[in-house]
Design a protein around this motif. Sequence first.
Motif, mmCIF file in Angstrom:
data_model
loop_
_atom_site.group_PDB
_atom_site.id
_atom_site.type_symbol
_atom_site.label_atom_id
_atom_site.label_comp_id
_atom_site.label_asym_id
_atom_site.label_seq_id
_atom_site.Cartn_x
_atom_site.Cartn_y
_atom_site.Cartn_z
ATOM 1 N N GLN A 254 0.824 -1.205 0.000
ATOM 2 C CA GLN A 254 0.000 0.000 0.000
ATOM 3 C C GLN A 254 0.862 1.261 0.000
ATOM 4 O O GLN A 254 0.512 2.264 -0.624
ATOM 5 N N LEU B 5 -3.504 -3.747 -4.920
ATOM 6 C CA LEU B 5 -4.784 -3.426 -5.556
ATOM 7 C C LEU B 5 -5.547 -2.390 -4.746
ATOM 8 O O LEU B 5 -6.064 -1.409 -5.296
ATOM 9 N N ALA B 6 -5.615 -2.590 -3.420
ATOM 10 C CA ALA B 6 -6.327 -1.639 -2.560
ATOM 11 C C ALA B 6 -5.676 -0.261 -2.644
ATOM 12 O O ALA B 6 -6.365 0.767 -2.722
ATOM 13 N N ARG C 181 -4.016 1.039 -5.099
ATOM 14 C CA ARG C 181 -4.207 1.670 -6.410
ATOM 15 C C ARG C 181 -5.612 2.262 -6.562
ATOM 16 O O ARG C 181 -5.860 3.041 -7.483
ATOM 17 N N LEU C 182 -6.525 1.898 -5.668
ATOM 18 C CA LEU C 182 -7.897 2.409 -5.746
ATOM 19 C C LEU C 182 -8.067 3.762 -5.053
ATOM 20 O O LEU C 182 -9.176 4.291 -5.007
ATOM 21 N N VAL D 207 -9.910 4.407 -0.122
ATOM 22 C CA VAL D 207 -10.075 2.954 -0.162
ATOM 23 C C VAL D 207 -8.911 2.268 0.544
ATOM 24 O O VAL D 207 -9.100 1.325 1.308
ATOM 25 N N SER D 208 -7.694 2.756 0.301
ATOM 26 C CA SER D 208 -6.511 2.159 0.920
ATOM 27 C C SER D 208 -6.598 2.227 2.438
ATOM 28 O O SER D 208 -6.367 1.233 3.138
#
Length: 220
Positions: A71, A134-135, A137-138, A142-143
Amino acid sequence: MSTLVEASLIAADSALRTLFAPHRASRPTPVATTLEAVPGELSASDQALSGALMRVNHVGEICAQALYTSQALAARLGPGSAQEREQLARHLEAAGQEETDHLAWCKQRLDELGSRPSLLNPLWYAGAFGIGLLAGRLGRKVSLGFVIETERQVEAHLDSHLDLLPAQDHASRAVVRQMKADEIRHADEAQAAGGMDLPTPVKRLMLGSAKVMTTIAHRV
């Protein structure tokens, strides 16, 4: 390009240190309170149970390192000003440093119990790293929301271990209690930093994935 290379090298270094280097805690290992009875020797079955539970906790901390590292990597490569990106990355890395304490404490307790870490730690790390990336990049909300939900689920998981650990294993209980307190604080800090509440299906998916990991890690 230099930002990508630098951030990737930091992430790679963290992965190698997590999986293959000895871990040193920045804080002393938690100890039982004076109000708790002096522990006697654990029976073979109790020792095996404690070892299995602490192995699961150790795997959780391996995954935490992967999540925070990925992250932070995503934060440095994401949108926003350089200052905002670095601020978020450093927030995640600071929480990850405390998780390193947990990793060291769990490994120490495993050694004391004559047990071992999971043989699948590289697999757990890789899976958690992908999910964290993935989290991240949102976006920031969201992270941080992912951090909140992860820590809340870990808190509940540690609570269940306090019920499952042998009553006389005060050493393991002291470690788990401090880990739980840290996880609660990490979730609160992520919420204060602007983390969002994740959708219920995402929470359930996270819970299901964690269940698979803990079930396998209990034995392997």
